[in-house]
Write an enzyme that holds these catalytic residues in place. Structure first.
Site, PDB file in Angstrom:
ATOM      1  N   GLU A  49      20.083  92.119  46.068  1.00 56.64           N
ATOM      2  CA  GLU A  49      19.721  90.701  46.084  1.00 56.64           C
ATOM      3  C   GLU A  49      20.518  89.956  47.153  1.00 56.64           C
ATOM      4  O   GLU A  49      20.007  89.053  47.815  1.00 56.64           O
ATOM      5  CB  GLU A  49      19.969  90.073  44.707  1.00 56.64           C
ATOM      6  N   TRP A  62      18.841  90.701  50.242  1.00 58.49           N
ATOM      7  CA  TRP A  62      17.595  89.936  50.405  1.00 58.49           C
ATOM      8  C   TRP A  62      17.870  88.627  51.145  1.00 58.49           C
ATOM      9  O   TRP A  62      17.042  88.159  51.929  1.00 58.49           O
ATOM     10  CB  TRP A  62      16.977  89.658  49.042  1.00 58.49           C
ATOM     11  N   ASN A  65      15.770  83.504  37.809  1.00 58.00           N
ATOM     12  CA  ASN A  65      15.005  84.186  38.860  1.00 58.00           C
ATOM     13  C   ASN A  65      13.681  84.759  38.357  1.00 58.00           C
ATOM     14  O   ASN A  65      12.646  84.638  39.021  1.00 58.00           O
ATOM     15  CB  ASN A  65      15.848  85.296  39.488  1.00 58.00           C
ATOM     16  N   TRP A  68       0.637  77.518  48.183  1.00 56.79           N
ATOM     17  CA  TRP A  68       2.040  77.875  47.967  1.00 56.79           C
ATOM     18  C   TRP A  68       2.999  76.870  48.591  1.00 56.79           C
ATOM     19  O   TRP A  68       4.124  76.709  48.116  1.00 56.79           O
ATOM     20  CB  TRP A  68       2.324  79.274  48.520  1.00 56.79           C
ATOM     21  N   TRP A 126       8.324  82.308  48.357  1.00 56.15           N
ATOM     22  CA  TRP A 126       7.001  81.755  48.085  1.00 56.15           C
ATOM     23  C   TRP A 126       5.908  82.567  48.776  1.00 56.15           C
ATOM     24  O   TRP A 126       4.845  82.818  48.189  1.00 56.15           O
ATOM     25  CB  TRP A 126       6.942  80.282  48.488  1.00 56.15           C
TER      26      TRP A 126
END
Length: 455
Positions: A265, A268, A331, A349, A372
């Site tokens: 994460e 990311w 999350n 979005w 998104w």
């Protein structure tokens, strides 16, 4: 006396493991400055939740500086103009700063460099954005190979302690008063829940990290359960640079168990920065060009119901209400709520991206856009649009009853077995905007028609 140097602060509000501060402190007197810039071209004005956090983070940073014989100077306006004026006032020629990937900050860096000696340092990410490349020397667009390549470069550098003292200039220039920026809401004061949940600033960031270290080995098992404090909640501290990614990495990397999931994460975050570096308009334009012609619905009532947590889907509503009350959302629930907006309601979005930008205390430009577009199926690396998340399945799967009961008090007396989709709706709680089978069918039909038209 040696001429002062400026340290230009943005989303790097810390003293430890902050390369710009360390380099400046080694040169002589330092004038730390934060410029509230809402005017630089392509600059995206910070949302309300982020501005609340910024107020308290700047206050915390100033306290840390004063303990070291320094202080924080505040200016407001275009960054290049304010920095040039401040440099003239104190006789500085050099500016140290951490490099940023947001398009407006890159524009500002180029403008500052035209008049001052701007020295940019790395330190926002695990690796400098743009340096993790394929074998042919190209930047990655897909997360998995990017993360594999980044992992091979880990561990990242060892964090460097904050300087013990920072030399002050012979005289301090004038600056704005933080309270005059009115970053904190008063009428109405919608941030009461923020104050009970968060401690912005470098001290608060390290306290949050300390709380997480003991749980890091179970992150993979706990992170999907919104009723459990299984996530780190470090995201706003990382976004505002109150703690470095290197500090977080070295603090938990050897925790064992499923900590690798957490490290992914953190990776990311690096991945999102690299995507934004390649596509600066990622927050405003679908990476898959065809989706610019997708038949999104424009329905102000449905959008407002989603924003206010009144969709009739308890897990979605709990998440949206948690977001409004605390500036943060779990999350797993973010994915459910985002998917609901895009696929159940067929709303663009970008409407969700803008709402999260305004309401999240961790509203990172790159991560918000990448997340998104992943959910919507429009990104360079994304979930397929036709994979439609089912909120009524997700909610019991991840044992969200306690979470729903906390944030949707209308359902507080509903039994766990029924709370995910109450058959009898308590007074004041709405029926679903659309039932799941019809929403799924509508989304698939819209996508099929879109593909046929493209085809």
């Amino acid at each position: 006396m040696t001429a002062p140097v400026l340290v230009w602060l943005r989303q790097d509000l810390r003293l430890a493991d902050q390369a710009a501060f360390l380099a400046a402190a080694a040169e002589g007197p330092v004038v730390p400055v934060y410029v509230l810039d809402d005017e630089t071209p392509r600059h995206r004005r910070m949302g309300g939740a982020s501005r609340w956090w910024l107020h308290h983070s700047l206050k915390s940073l100033d306290e840390g500086l004063r303990q070291r014989g320094s202080r924080l100077i505040l200016r407001r306006g275009p960054a290049h103009r304010e920095l040039a004026e401040l440099a003239r006032e104190v006789g500085a020629r050099r500016v140290h700063a951490l490099a940023h990937v947001e398009p407006w900050w890159r524009n500002a860096e180029r403008a500052v460099a035209k008049t001052l000696d701007l020295v940019l340092h790395e330190g926002q990410y695990l690796a400098p954005p743009g340096t993790v490349l394929t074998g042919s020397g190209l930047p990655y667009k897909i997360y998995t190979p990017f993360w594999r390549a980044l992992s091979e470069r880990m561990p990242t550098h060892r964090p460097v302690p904050a300087p013990g003292r920072i030399d002050a200039p012979a005289s301090w220039p004038d600056g704005d008063r933080l309270d005059d920026w009115t970053l904190v809401p008063t009428r109405p004061d919608w941030a009461a829940g923020f104050r009970t949940r968060w401690t912005p600033g470098e001290v608060g960031a390290h306290e949050r990290l300390d709380m997480f270290i003991g749980k890091a080995s179970r992150y993979g098992e706990w992170r999907n359960f919104p009723s459990v404090e299984g996530t780190s909640r470090l995201s706003p501290h990382l976004h505002f640079g109150e703690i470095s990614a290197a500090t977080v990495w070295h603090s938990v990397a050897d925790a064992g168990g499923s900590v690798s999931t957490f490290l992914g994460e953190v990776g990311w975050r690096d991945y999102a920065a690299n995507v934004l570096l390649q596509m600066p308009d990622y927050a405003g334009r679908s990476a898959r060009e065809a989706f610019e012609r997708f038949p999104w619905r424009e329905d102000a009532d449905d959008l407002r119901a989603w924003q206010t947590g009144m969709t009739g889907y308890p897990i979605v509503d709990a998440g949206m209400r948690e977001l409004w009350a605390t500036g943060w959302m779990h999350n797993r629930v973010r994915m459910i709520a985002a998917s609901f907006l895009v696929k159940h309601l067929l709303i663009d979005w970008r409407e969700g991206e803008r709402w999260f930008w305004d309401t999240l205390v961790d509203a990172d430009h790159a991560i918000n856009a990448v997340n998104w577009q992943w959910t919507a199926g429009t990104g360079v690396d994304s979930n397929m649009f036709v994979r439609i998340m089912a909120p009524l399945t997700q909610s019991p799967k991840f044992d969200a009853a306690g979470y729903i009961r906390r944030w949707v008090p209308e359902l507080s007396d509903v039994a766990d077995a029924d709370i995910h989709d109450p058959r009898i709706r308590p007074r004041g709680y709405p029926a679903p905007l659309i039932d799941h089978p019809h929403a799924r069918a509508r989304a698939l039909a819209a996508h099929a028609g879109f593909k046929a038209q493209e085809g």
